[in-house]
Scaffold this motif. Structure first.
Motif, PDB file in Angstrom:
ATOM      1  N   GLY A 121      -3.089  -4.300  -1.896  1.00 28.73           N
ATOM      2  CA  GLY A 121      -2.421  -3.141  -1.302  1.00 28.73           C
ATOM      3  C   GLY A 121      -1.904  -2.183  -2.344  1.00 28.73           C
ATOM      4  O   GLY A 121      -2.041  -0.956  -2.214  1.00 28.73           O
ATOM      5  N   TYR A 167       0.837  -1.201   0.000  1.00 32.77           N
ATOM      6  CA  TYR A 167       0.000   0.000   0.000  1.00 32.77           C
ATOM      7  C   TYR A 167       0.873   1.253   0.000  1.00 32.77           C
ATOM      8  O   TYR A 167       0.601   2.217  -0.737  1.00 32.77           O
ATOM      9  CB  TYR A 167      -0.931  -0.004   1.211  1.00 32.77           C
ATOM     10  N   GLY A 196      -3.376   1.524  -2.652  1.00 32.95           N
ATOM     11  CA  GLY A 196      -2.427   2.621  -2.485  1.00 32.95           C
ATOM     12  C   GLY A 196      -2.403   3.537  -3.689  1.00 32.95           C
ATOM     13  O   GLY A 196      -2.394   4.774  -3.560  1.00 32.95           O
TER      14      GLY A 196
END
Length: 452
Positions: free
Chosen positions: A174, A138, A178
């Motif tokens: 992730g 992330y 992100g």
């Protein structure tokens, strides 16, 4: 440059103004690690001139499989300690600023960049102390989304030749989360896809559709069974999102990674490309020795993959390999008729079975036209009545030159079309069109000329 969007039919890509976007990709995986600014701009100018629209490249890893590899200016991706993910962005020559320079330079040539955040071998196996799960992935994804949010010419390509196991799913989630949080609002959201391992698709590898993916991808790869990439298309088509093959047979690559076998040539490259497009793909991706921009003596495993002089300016010579040059004709053909109503049409072909000697005949159509591809010049038995209308105009399209030649007008019935040449390297596309408006204008002009 315009943002890219998904067309309302959920089958194809388009520019923000609604015009068709044909994804013609080149696998330049090691672009950011291997080229200087001058070399990169030369590469962009040549590929753009050949009709390419997307450059596929890797941010972390690539062929070197090494997080410590430097760019051409001696700069690495991360500062020490690497497991804290401190990204080196200091100065114009820094790795991440060179990436930004490439994105900006690519705009001049109308190029989009399908960027793979990390190539799987190093980062999901050997270096798992850095990317252990959702949180570090992330953090990295958010850095990318924030750093490049102003660039319209980005496509995010997760994966990276990866066999997806259960423990890897949080890593890709992730990265996706992100990137999206880093991009912020919908105005800065770029399209996202997933590059899977060979002989598979993103749907098969991820266990179905993922909400973060805007379109799907397969990698038919370089094995003997890589012929007929449409085999992975059904599972992607059923999702209801655009799809394409983002890594097919590479030109000059040994078959099945066995140096004692033959090598894929332009005939194989064209065969894969046309088969994909007629199966409803939103584009196609080409590859050859440019993947690593080799400028050094090759060692295992690469010495058995490519022939020719790839040292010095070798990758520049590879820019004019015949199959790579001829990819522009795939794009030319696909954009030559109404774009968004195109769909697979194997029902039109009466001899579409996979002949061992002359290959599978593939067909796709729009509302008033059809493209039918014969890879080795095999005769095409076709039922033209599917197109309807008063009459059908037939033409041959030459995939080697991009030339189109009208051959006859017939009633909408069953017919047999025999190409003028046959054998390996003698592929043809039969174009059938029903009652085109401009033909009626032509007839009126002929009648007028006759009266005068």
């Amino acid at each position: 440059m315009q943002k890219l969007k998904i067309h309302e039919n959920r089958s194809y890509l388009m520019y923000e103004d609604g015009t068709p976007f044909f994804y013609l990709g080149d696998t330049a995986w090691d672009l950011f690690h291997s080229l200087s600014r001058e070399e990169a701009e030369y590469y962009f100018s040549v590929r753009a001139g050949q009709g390419y629209t997307v450059i596929q490249c890797v941010l972390l890893g690539g062929a070197s499989l090494d997080i410590d590899v430097c760019n051409k200016y001696g700069r690495r991706c991360l500062k020490e300690p690497k497991n804290e993910l401190i990204f080196d962005t200091d100065g114009a020559d820094s790795y991440w600023n060179f990436v930004a320079w490439c994105l900006e330079c690519g705009k001049k040539y109308g190029l989009y960049f399908a960027m793979v955040p990390m190539w799987h071998y190093r980062y999901l196996y050997l270096n798992d102390t850095i990317f252990t799960g959702y949180e570090p992935s992330y953090k990295y994804g958010k850095f990318l989304g924030e750093r490049y949010r102003e660039y319209e010419n980005i496509i995010w390509m997760l994966g990276g030749d990866v066999e997806v196991e259960e423990f890897k799913l949080p890593i890709f989630q992730g990265l996706a989360d992100g990137i999206r949080d880093g991009e912020g609002d919908m105005e800065h959201r770029r399209l996202m896809t997933f590059h899977p391992r060979g002989q598979s698709s993103s749907v098969g590898q991820l266990g179905g559709d993922k909400a973060y993916l805007d379109f799907h991808s397969s990698q038919s790869g370089h094995a003997v069974t890589s012929y007929h990439p449409h085999r992975w298309f059904d599972e992607m088509r059923n999702i209801g999102k655009p799809f394409l093959d983002t890594e097919s047979q590479y030109e000059d690559h040994v078959v099945h990674w066995r140096p004692f076998l033959s090598r894929y040539d332009e005939t194989d490259i064209r065969r894969n490309a046309y088969e994909c497009i007629l199966a409803g793909a939103c584009g196609h991706t080409y590859g050859n020795p440019i993947i690593c921009f080799f400028t050094y003596e090759l060692s295992e495993p690469y010495e058995c993959i490519y022939t020719g002089d790839l040292t010095g300016t070798g990758w520049m010579d590879a820019l004019t390999h015949p199959g790579g040059v001829q990819m522009q004709y795939v794009k030319k053909l696909r954009l030559s008729r109404p774009y968004f109503d195109f769909r697979p049409a194997q029902e039109m072909v009466l001899n579409s079975d996979d002949d061992l000697q002359f290959g599978r005949i593939s067909a796709g159509r729009g509302d008033k036209y059809a493209f039918i591809y014969t890879p080795y010049g095999r005769e095409i038995q076709v039922d033209c009545s599917h197109l309807g209308g008063e009459f059908i105009r037939a033409s041959w399209f030459n995939p080697r030159t991009g030339e189109e030649t009208v051959i006859c007008d017939i009633s909408p019935r069953k017919a047999i079309f025999v190409p003028e040449t046959r054998g390996k390297g003698q592929d043809w596309v039969l174009i059938l069109e029903s009652d085109r408006h401009e033909w009626k204008l032509e007839e009126q002009e002929w009648e007028k000329a006759g009266k005068e």
